[in-house]
Design a protein around this motif. Structure first.
Motif, PDB file in Angstrom:
ATOM      1  N   ASN A   8       0.864  -1.180   0.000  1.00 24.77           N
ATOM      2  CA  ASN A   8       0.000   0.000   0.000  1.00 24.77           C
ATOM      3  C   ASN A   8       0.904   1.234   0.000  1.00 24.77           C
ATOM      4  O   ASN A   8       1.703   1.422   0.918  1.00 24.77           O
ATOM      5  CB  ASN A   8      -0.893  -0.016   1.240  1.00 24.77           C
ATOM      6  CG  ASN A   8      -2.023   0.993   1.155  1.00 24.77           C
ATOM      7  OD1 ASN A   8      -2.026   1.866   0.296  1.00 24.77           O
ATOM      8  ND2 ASN A   8      -2.981   0.896   2.054  1.00 24.77           N
ATOM      9  N   VAL A   9       0.798   2.058  -1.047  1.00 21.04           N
ATOM     10  CA  VAL A   9       1.729   3.162  -1.258  1.00 21.04           C
ATOM     11  C   VAL A   9       0.996   4.494  -1.168  1.00 21.04           C
ATOM     12  O   VAL A   9      -0.030   4.689  -1.824  1.00 21.04           O
ATOM     13  CB  VAL A   9       2.402   3.043  -2.648  1.00 21.04           C
ATOM     14  CG1 VAL A   9       3.418   4.155  -2.841  1.00 21.04           C
ATOM     15  CG2 VAL A   9       3.050   1.688  -2.814  1.00 21.04           C
ATOM     16  N   GLN A  10       1.544   5.408  -0.371  1.00 24.00           N
ATOM     17  CA  GLN A  10       0.977   6.752  -0.284  1.00 24.00           C
ATOM     18  C   GLN A  10       1.792   7.771  -1.090  1.00 24.00           C
ATOM     19  O   GLN A  10       1.261   8.770  -1.567  1.00 24.00           O
ATOM     20  CB  GLN A  10       0.910   7.219   1.184  1.00 24.00           C
ATOM     21  CG  GLN A  10      -0.190   6.561   1.992  1.00 24.00           C
ATOM     22  CD  GLN A  10       0.199   5.168   2.446  1.00 24.00           C
ATOM     23  OE1 GLN A  10       1.320   4.932   2.882  1.00 24.00           O
ATOM     24  NE2 GLN A  10      -0.732   4.231   2.343  1.00 24.00           N
ATOM     25  N   LYS A  11       3.107   7.520  -1.207  1.00 28.24           N
ATOM     26  CA  LYS A  11       3.974   8.507  -1.870  1.00 28.24           C
ATOM     27  C   LYS A  11       5.314   7.861  -2.209  1.00 28.24           C
ATOM     28  O   LYS A  11       5.551   6.701  -1.874  1.00 28.24           O
ATOM     29  CB  LYS A  11       4.213   9.715  -0.950  1.00 28.24           C
ATOM     30  CG  LYS A  11       4.851   9.351   0.401  1.00 28.24           C
ATOM     31  CD  LYS A  11       5.008  10.561   1.286  1.00 28.24           C
ATOM     32  CE  LYS A  11       5.614  10.185   2.642  1.00 28.24           C
ATOM     33  NZ  LYS A  11       5.748  11.366   3.523  1.00 28.24           N
ATOM     34  N   ASP A  12       6.174   8.608  -2.896  1.00 26.85           N
ATOM     35  CA  ASP A  12       7.575   8.251  -3.132  1.00 26.85           C
ATOM     36  C   ASP A  12       7.743   7.076  -4.104  1.00 26.85           C
ATOM     37  O   ASP A  12       8.066   5.948  -3.715  1.00 26.85           O
ATOM     38  CB  ASP A  12       8.278   7.950  -1.811  1.00 26.85           C
ATOM     39  CG  ASP A  12       9.799   8.113  -1.928  1.00 26.85           C
ATOM     40  OD1 ASP A  12      10.317   8.074  -3.057  1.00 26.85           O
ATOM     41  OD2 ASP A  12      10.455   8.264  -0.880  1.00 26.85           O
ATOM     42  N   TYR A  30       1.923  -6.824  -5.750  1.00 21.81           N
ATOM     43  CA  TYR A  30       0.602  -6.231  -5.961  1.00 21.81           C
ATOM     44  C   TYR A  30       0.583  -4.892  -5.232  1.00 21.81           C
ATOM     45  O   TYR A  30       0.803  -4.829  -4.011  1.00 21.81           O
ATOM     46  CB  TYR A  30      -0.489  -7.172  -5.458  1.00 21.81           C
ATOM     47  CG  TYR A  30      -0.553  -8.430  -6.284  1.00 21.81           C
ATOM     48  CD1 TYR A  30      -1.397  -8.508  -7.399  1.00 21.81           C
ATOM     49  CD2 TYR A  30       0.258  -9.524  -6.002  1.00 21.81           C
ATOM     50  CE1 TYR A  30      -1.428  -9.645  -8.197  1.00 21.81           C
ATOM     51  CE2 TYR A  30       0.236 -10.667  -6.801  1.00 21.81           C
ATOM     52  CZ  TYR A  30      -0.609 -10.714  -7.885  1.00 21.81           C
ATOM     53  OH  TYR A  30      -0.631 -11.838  -8.676  1.00 21.81           O
ATOM     54  N   ILE A  31       0.341  -3.824  -5.988  1.00 24.19           N
ATOM     55  CA  ILE A  31       0.564  -2.469  -5.475  1.00 24.19           C
ATOM     56  C   ILE A  31      -0.709  -1.648  -5.581  1.00 24.19           C
ATOM     57  O   ILE A  31      -1.324  -1.556  -6.651  1.00 24.19           O
ATOM     58  CB  ILE A  31       1.693  -1.775  -6.263  1.00 24.19           C
ATOM     59  CG1 ILE A  31       2.972  -2.634  -6.217  1.00 24.19           C
ATOM     60  CG2 ILE A  31       1.957  -0.386  -5.717  1.00 24.19           C
ATOM     61  CD1 ILE A  31       4.003  -2.237  -7.262  1.00 24.19           C
ATOM     62  N   TYR A  32      -1.074  -1.042  -4.460  1.00 27.95           N
ATOM     63  CA  TYR A  32      -2.193  -0.087  -4.460  1.00 27.95           C
ATOM     64  C   TYR A  32      -1.622   1.299  -4.165  1.00 27.95           C
ATOM     65  O   TYR A  32      -0.981   1.517  -3.130  1.00 27.95           O
ATOM     66  CB  TYR A  32      -3.237  -0.436  -3.406  1.00 27.95           C
ATOM     67  CG  TYR A  32      -4.404   0.541  -3.428  1.00 27.95           C
ATOM     68  CD1 TYR A  32      -5.489   0.332  -4.271  1.00 27.95           C
ATOM     69  CD2 TYR A  32      -4.381   1.694  -2.660  1.00 27.95           C
ATOM     70  CE1 TYR A  32      -6.525   1.249  -4.340  1.00 27.95           C
ATOM     71  CE2 TYR A  32      -5.414   2.610  -2.724  1.00 27.95           C
ATOM     72  CZ  TYR A  32      -6.483   2.382  -3.559  1.00 27.95           C
ATOM     73  OH  TYR A  32      -7.509   3.296  -3.627  1.00 27.95           O
ATOM     74  N   VAL A  33      -1.851   2.237  -5.062  1.00 27.50           N
ATOM     75  CA  VAL A  33      -1.378   3.612  -4.899  1.00 27.50           C
ATOM     76  C   VAL A  33      -2.534   4.474  -4.409  1.00 27.50           C
ATOM     77  O   VAL A  33      -3.643   4.400  -4.954  1.00 27.50           O
ATOM     78  CB  VAL A  33      -0.809   4.168  -6.223  1.00 27.50           C
ATOM     79  CG1 VAL A  33      -0.389   5.629  -6.054  1.00 27.50           C
ATOM     80  CG2 VAL A  33       0.377   3.324  -6.681  1.00 27.50           C
ATOM     81  N   ASP A  34      -2.261   5.262  -3.389  1.00 30.07           N
ATOM     82  CA  ASP A  34      -3.252   6.161  -2.806  1.00 30.07           C
ATOM     83  C   ASP A  34      -4.094   6.833  -3.894  1.00 30.07           C
ATOM     84  O   ASP A  34      -3.568   7.327  -4.897  1.00 30.07           O
ATOM     85  CB  ASP A  34      -2.511   7.218  -1.974  1.00 30.07           C
ATOM     86  CG  ASP A  34      -3.437   8.083  -1.150  1.00 30.07           C
ATOM     87  OD1 ASP A  34      -4.277   8.795  -1.737  1.00 30.07           O
ATOM     88  OD2 ASP A  34      -3.322   8.076   0.099  1.00 30.07           O
ATOM     89  N   SER A  35      -5.408   6.860  -3.666  1.00 29.50           N
ATOM     90  CA  SER A  35      -6.327   7.387  -4.679  1.00 29.50           C
ATOM     91  C   SER A  35      -6.099   8.874  -4.961  1.00 29.50           C
ATOM     92  O   SER A  35      -6.533   9.386  -5.992  1.00 29.50           O
ATOM     93  CB  SER A  35      -7.783   7.171  -4.231  1.00 29.50           C
ATOM     94  OG  SER A  35      -8.054   7.867  -3.032  1.00 29.50           O
ATOM     95  N   VAL A  58     -10.119   3.146  -4.453  1.00 27.64           N
ATOM     96  CA  VAL A  58     -10.975   3.271  -3.279  1.00 27.64           C
ATOM     97  C   VAL A  58     -10.686   4.626  -2.649  1.00 27.64           C
ATOM     98  O   VAL A  58      -9.522   5.003  -2.501  1.00 27.64           O
ATOM     99  CB  VAL A  58     -10.689   2.150  -2.261  1.00 27.64           C
ATOM    100  CG1 VAL A  58     -11.533   2.337  -1.006  1.00 27.64           C
ATOM    101  CG2 VAL A  58     -10.945   0.777  -2.879  1.00 27.64           C
ATOM    102  N   LYS A  59     -11.728   5.364  -2.303  1.00 29.83           N
ATOM    103  CA  LYS A  59     -11.532   6.678  -1.695  1.00 29.83           C
ATOM    104  C   LYS A  59     -10.711   6.547  -0.421  1.00 29.83           C
ATOM    105  O   LYS A  59     -11.076   5.808   0.499  1.00 29.83           O
ATOM    106  CB  LYS A  59     -12.884   7.328  -1.384  1.00 29.83           C
ATOM    107  CG  LYS A  59     -12.760   8.728  -0.795  1.00 29.83           C
ATOM    108  CD  LYS A  59     -14.106   9.423  -0.703  1.00 29.83           C
ATOM    109  CE  LYS A  59     -15.074   8.698   0.218  1.00 29.83           C
ATOM    110  NZ  LYS A  59     -16.331   9.428   0.409  1.00 29.83           N
TER     111      LYS A  59
END
Length: 299
Positions: A8-12, A30-35, A58-59
Motif C-alpha cells: 500500500n503506497v501513499q507517496k515516493d 501487488y501495489i495499491y497507490v493512494d487514490s 478506493v476513496k
C-alpha cells in the motif's frame, strides 16, 4: 515457496522502485497507490511481468473501512498468483534481511501465520477507543467544517449517553472476539481465502467494522484469531503488551505509527531490532541508511 508482496503506497515512487528491486525477483508484487496520487509516476518507476498495479480506486479516508477494502482488494488480486504466503507491507518499508534469509524464513514456517494480535475484552482503558462508535468515518469531512463538527458531536453524544460498541461481535452464525493487530503481516493462501470470503459474505461483520476505530488494524486479526487458523497465529496476553510485538515483521522506531523519517543515525537501532523490514524510509533523506542496509544485506 512462492511469495506475493502486497504494498500500500501513499507517496515516493523512487523508493517504491528501490523497495521492489531489493526484494526477491521471483516474487509477485501487488501495489495499491493512494487514490489522491497520480498512478503514472509509479508505473514509470516500477514495471515488470511480476508487478501488478491495482487500478480500481478506493476513496482514501484514513481510519475508515475503506482501508480494509484496500487490504481485501490486494488479497483478492494476489490469490490469483498461487503464492504460498501473502506478505502485507507499506510503501515506505525497506528490507533488513537478505533475500536468502527472507526465503529461508518462509520456507521454514511450515504453514504458520506471521500475525500477532491481542484480544480487546478485558483490556481496560486500552480498549476505550474501540468501544466508541466512529460514525461516518468513511467521509472525508474536514474537522472544522459543519459536517465534521456534526460528526464529532454525534460521537460525543453517544459516548456520554453510555451507548458503546461491544468488544464481542454477534453475527447470526458466530460470535467473534475483537482482536487488535498491526498492518504488516504474512498469511497463507488458505487464510487469505477465508478473509476475502468473510468480507464478501458476512455483512454483519462488515457493518460492525464500518463504525469501528482503525478497522485496518482489527478486521484481519479478528477474522484470523476467531477461526481454525488461530493456533497458527500469535495471541498476545496481558495488558502490558509491547506495541511493536503487534508488528512481527516491521521495525517502527519504537512507536506504532511514528512519522519520523529514519536516517543513517538509526542504523544500529534498526539492526538490533532483528525485524525483516524497517518503516519510514524515503528517497534522499534515507539514502545513507539504505546504502548501509544494502551493504549489511550483502554480507
Amino acid at each position: 515457496m512462492k511469495l506475493a508482496f502486497l504494498i500500500n503506497v501513499q507517496k515516493d515512487a523512487c523508493h517504491l522502485r528501490d523497495l521492489i528491486s531489493s526484494l526477491p525477483a521471483d516474487a509477485e508484487y501487488y501495489i495499491y497507490v493512494d487514490s489522491n496520487r497520480d498512478l503514472h509516476p509509479f508505473m514509470r518507476q516500477v514495471h515488470g511481468d511480476n508487478v501488478h498495479f491495482l487500478t480500481r480506486k478506493v476513496k482514501t479516508v484514513a481510519g475508515s473501512l475503506n482501508d480494509v477494502r484496500i487490504q481485501v482488494q490486494l488479497l483478492r488480486e494476489a490469490l490469483s498468483s498461487g503464492a504460498d504466503y501473502l506478505v502485507a507491507i507499506d510503501g515506505l518499508d525497506y528490507p533488513l534481511w537478505s533475500n536468502s534469509q527472507i526465503n529461508d524464513y518462509f520456507d521454514g514456517l511450515g504453514g504458520r501465520q506471521v500475525l500477532s494480535a491481542v484480544a480487546m475484552p478485558g483490556m481496560g482503558r486500552a480498549a476505550y477507543k474501540y468501544t466508541d462508535f466512529q460514525l461516518f468515518n468513511d467521509q472525508a469531512w474536514p474537522s472544522g467544517s459543519f459536517k465534521g463538527k456534526a460528526r464529532k458531536l454525534a460521537r460525543l453524544v453517544l459516548s456520554r449517553s453510555h451507548i458503546h460498541k461491544t468488544l464481542r461481535i454477534h453475527c447470526p452464525l458466530k460470535t467473534y472476539t475483537l482482536y487488535k493487530g498491526g498492518t504488516s503481516w504474512a498469511i497463507t493462501r488458505e487464510l487469505a481465502n477465508l478473509i476475502v470470503r468473510e468480507w464478501d459474505e458476512n455483512d454483519h461483520l462488515k457493518t460492525y467494522f464500518s463504525t469501528s476505530y482503525r478497522p485496518v488494524e482489527t478486521f484481519v486479526p479478528t477474522v484470523a484469531l476467531n477461526s481454525s487458523f488461530a493456533s497458527q497465529c500469535v495471541s498476545i496476553k496481558g495488558r502490558d503488551y509491547d506495541e511493536e510485538s503487534l508488528m512481527p515483521l516491521t521495525y517502527l522506531n519504537g512507536r506504532r505509527r511514528s512519522s519520523r523519517i529514519l536516517t543513517e543515525d538509526d542504523f544500529q537501532a534498526v539492526c538490533d531490532s532483528d525485524k525483516m523490514f524497517v518503516r519510514q524510509v524515503v528517497s534522499d533523506y534515507s539514502d545513507g541508511l539504505k546504502s548501509m542496509i544494502d551493504a549489511r544485506r550483502k554480507r
